[in-house]
Motif scaffolding. Structure first.
Motif, mmCIF file in Angstrom:
data_model
loop_
_atom_site.group_PDB
_atom_site.id
_atom_site.type_symbol
_atom_site.label_atom_id
_atom_site.label_comp_id
_atom_site.label_asym_id
_atom_site.label_seq_id
_atom_site.Cartn_x
_atom_site.Cartn_y
_atom_site.Cartn_z
ATOM 1 N N GLN A 51 -7.140 -1.313 -1.756
ATOM 2 C CA GLN A 51 -6.006 -1.438 -0.835
ATOM 3 C C GLN A 51 -4.658 -1.233 -1.528
ATOM 4 O O GLN A 51 -3.747 -0.650 -0.946
ATOM 5 C CB GLN A 51 -6.034 -2.803 -0.132
ATOM 6 N N GLU A 55 -13.261 -4.129 0.803
ATOM 7 C CA GLU A 55 -11.977 -3.780 0.214
ATOM 8 C C GLU A 55 -11.718 -4.689 -0.978
ATOM 9 O O GLU A 55 -12.238 -5.801 -1.059
ATOM 10 C CB GLU A 55 -10.844 -3.892 1.237
ATOM 11 N N THR A 83 0.853 -1.181 0.000
ATOM 12 C CA THR A 83 0.000 0.000 0.000
ATOM 13 C C THR A 83 0.884 1.223 0.000
ATOM 14 O O THR A 83 2.073 1.149 0.292
ATOM 15 C CB THR A 83 -0.902 0.058 1.244
ATOM 16 N N THR A 93 -9.580 5.165 -0.469
ATOM 17 C CA THR A 93 -10.829 4.713 0.138
ATOM 18 C C THR A 93 -11.916 5.743 -0.128
ATOM 19 O O THR A 93 -11.691 6.945 0.034
ATOM 20 C CB THR A 93 -10.637 4.508 1.656
ATOM 21 N N SER A 110 -5.890 -3.824 7.375
ATOM 22 C CA SER A 110 -7.080 -4.098 6.577
ATOM 23 C C SER A 110 -8.091 -2.984 6.797
ATOM 24 O O SER A 110 -8.029 -2.239 7.786
ATOM 25 C CB SER A 110 -7.689 -5.432 6.980
#
Lengths: 201, 201
Positions: free
Chosen positions: B142, B105, B28, B147, B35
């Motif tokens: 991810q 995700e 990431t 997000t 997570s």
């Protein structure tokens, strides 16, 4: 089936989807042989079907330790334990407002034992109140067929009284003083939204 | 641990309280190795501790078949199965308003597969919307560390498009068009209430 939480508290098994023997009907007057949980499940299903409110009972919290996974299509939990719930059993939405409550039944006829509640449930309800949620308890005296809607802010003082050394139960007269009685009906069986309309809107 | 629902859908195990090996850190950029569920659990714990909102993740629904009850103090579940959830994972209250959302995700970098959702979750979210609840989905890409907060009313048309024979995924550009990006922070890690403030208050 008598099962318990690790802390020794009784666990009221959810009957949903689990085959079982016919339950013994308790002596009731206002209605016959249904548990408070059955009445509430029926009521919230009615609210949902009629687009009146969206309220669900939360799943029983379980700590899963071991899962058998023989094929992709099925997983069998082989070892798990009941966890003490950190919130109340029911929550949802009615006209945009957050609804949160715990429901308890007792076989007593004159008072309600506060040991039916956990400390962290009280903390949770106090937190919801701080966020301006609509939070309350429903207490059913099954043997006399009477069910009461008690706003949490009216119920909490009884808990505080116990914590400061006072009595460990609430008399039915005390409950009647601060509550709205929910009459039994056919459909829905326990129309507690009427109490919400009366007290909060 | 790869376990599944009876319908063959993958089950994302809750890590809460269950000892396990250290998870492999995904690649990431915006953050490292957490997570989406971890990020959200951390965030709602922060909201609760700061009296900002009361939001909880619902327990995984499990159908209990057999319980061993050797002594009063402990009950061991010997046989149980995962049930398909009939609602979303998260709900709660913020300033009196009902909050409800599902978080997913994906390891994809260009689109989000709609197979991550169940039909009855969509029905549940549509029901909440009818009751004027604040209902949305959070989708985390991810691998690129992005997000998004998508109001359900903006997300549902993608689901309807699939149901009428259209594509089974949503491109990241389509998501960006209808969403609010949630930046990663230190505390709280995913401050999605900022999106709620912006879009609903």
């Amino acid at each position: 089936m008598a099962i318990g939480y690790p802390n020794g508290k009784k666990y009221a098994a959810s009957h949903e989807g689990i085959p079982q023997k016919k339950r013994k009907a308790p002596v009731t007057y206002g209605k016959r042989g249904m548990s408070l949980e059955d009445d509430l499940n029926d009521t919230i299903a009615y609210y949902l079907a009629q687009d009146i409110a969206v309220i669900h009972k939360k799943p029983t919290p379980v700590q899963i330790v071991s899962v058998d996974y023989p094929k992709r299509s099925s997983a069998k939990i082989k070892e798990a334990y009941f966890k003490t719930p950190s919130t109340t059993d029911y929550n949802g939405v009615y006209k945009g407002k957050y609804i949160d409550f715990e429901a308890k039944e007792t076989q007593n006829t004159t008072s309600f034992p506060l040991s039916n509640f956990h400390d962290h449930q009280m903390i949770h309800m106090a937190n919801v109140l701080k966020q301006d949620g609509i939070v309350f308890v429903i207490i059913a005296f099954q043997k006399i067929g009477e069910t009461y809607f008690i706003p949490f802010e009216k119920f909490y003082p009884f808990w505080q009284r116990m914590q400061s050394g006072g009595r460990k139960s609430v008399t039915i007269a005390e409950i009647q003083d601060v509550s709205d009685q929910i009459p039994y009906g056919l459909n829905p069986r326990l129309d507690f939204l009427k109490s919400i309309e009366k007290l909060y809107f």
